[in-house]
Motif scaffolding. Sequence first.
Motif, PDB file in Angstrom:
ATOM      1  N   LEU A 157      38.662  41.579  27.397  1.00 18.75           N
ATOM      2  CA  LEU A 157      38.414  42.593  26.381  1.00 18.75           C
ATOM      3  C   LEU A 157      39.542  42.739  25.366  1.00 18.75           C
ATOM      4  N   ALA A 184      29.060  46.075  37.605  1.00 21.66           N
ATOM      5  CA  ALA A 184      30.082  45.834  36.577  1.00 21.66           C
ATOM      6  C   ALA A 184      31.255  46.771  36.830  1.00 21.66           C
ATOM      7  N   PHE A 185      32.451  46.257  36.647  1.00 23.08           N
ATOM      8  CA  PHE A 185      33.638  47.098  36.781  1.00 23.08           C
ATOM      9  C   PHE A 185      34.733  46.543  35.892  1.00 23.08           C
ATOM     10  N   THR A 186      35.742  47.370  35.638  1.00 24.93           N
ATOM     11  CA  THR A 186      36.831  47.015  34.732  1.00 24.93           C
ATOM     12  C   THR A 186      38.108  46.745  35.517  1.00 24.93           C
ATOM     13  N   GLN A 232      42.854  43.604  29.530  1.00 25.38           N
ATOM     14  CA  GLN A 232      41.806  44.291  30.286  1.00 25.38           C
ATOM     15  C   GLN A 232      40.582  43.381  30.351  1.00 25.38           C
ATOM     16  N   ALA A 233      39.893  43.400  31.495  1.00 26.96           N
ATOM     17  CA  ALA A 233      38.719  42.549  31.679  1.00 26.96           C
ATOM     18  C   ALA A 233      37.588  43.347  32.293  1.00 26.96           C
ATOM     19  N   GLU A 234      36.375  42.960  31.958  1.00 31.03           N
ATOM     20  CA  GLU A 234      35.181  43.537  32.581  1.00 31.03           C
ATOM     21  C   GLU A 234      34.487  42.438  33.375  1.00 31.03           C
ATOM     22  N   THR A 272      31.184  41.295  35.582  1.00 33.86           N
ATOM     23  CA  THR A 272      29.765  41.603  35.733  1.00 33.86           C
ATOM     24  C   THR A 272      29.109  40.559  36.616  1.00 33.86           C
ATOM     25  N   ASN A 313      34.564  39.116  31.180  1.00 33.94           N
ATOM     26  CA  ASN A 313      34.780  39.335  29.751  1.00 33.94           C
ATOM     27  C   ASN A 313      36.217  39.801  29.532  1.00 33.94           C
ATOM     28  N   ASP A 353      42.151  46.515  35.113  1.00 28.68           N
ATOM     29  CA  ASP A 353      43.257  46.934  34.250  1.00 28.68           C
ATOM     30  C   ASP A 353      44.486  46.052  34.496  1.00 28.68           C
TER      31      ASP A 353
END
Length: 201
Positions: A138, A171-173, A162-164, A166, A136, A175
């Motif tokens: 963001l 799930a993690f982000t 920024q992306a997430e 899954t 995703n 940067d």
Amino acid sequence: MVRARKLAFALPFFLAALGTTLQAQGYDDPPDRVLRLSYMSGNVAMEPAGIDDWVPAALNRPFTVGDYLYADQSTVAELQTDVAVMRMGQYTSFGVLNLTNNFVQLKLTEGDLYVRLHDLDPSEGFEIDTPVAAVNLLRDGEYRLHVDPNNQVTYVVVRSGQAEVTGGGQAFTLDPNSMATLQGADQLSYDVEQAPEQDAF
């Protein structure tokens, strides 16, 4: 003449009533958003929704849900929509899973995809599904994805934004200036490190 005037007078009311009925039955207006093939160099094939056949892609053709594109050897193709510019590299397979006025969901099964996201409203979503995980995007920024289907590996690079990520119950982000190496469709494993230097693509 009198009958024609009566029909002309009644037509707008009929169309309005028909639209209300269709919406009540779950038929919404089609979204304003489409993807447009704005540039290609090399051989690009497309498989339109509902047609089980690949044909040469046409420049400036609009793409929507169910349409697929494939960029062949030594090929670069670029698509645009109101919130993004997307560039496909060679040997890249790309499809449209969902496309509404507030959500874009794409499918990348192999190859390279560069995305420059701009003017994304906080209420909107932009997702790219790969064989390993869903990514995703963001925020506005620059992103690069590479899918290697043979080794079941996906690389996600966030230059800015920024992306997430899954997948596999995790799930993690990600940067800015970071890269994730993703493996495993059922049980996701990942490694996050600094983004590599930019290449020609």
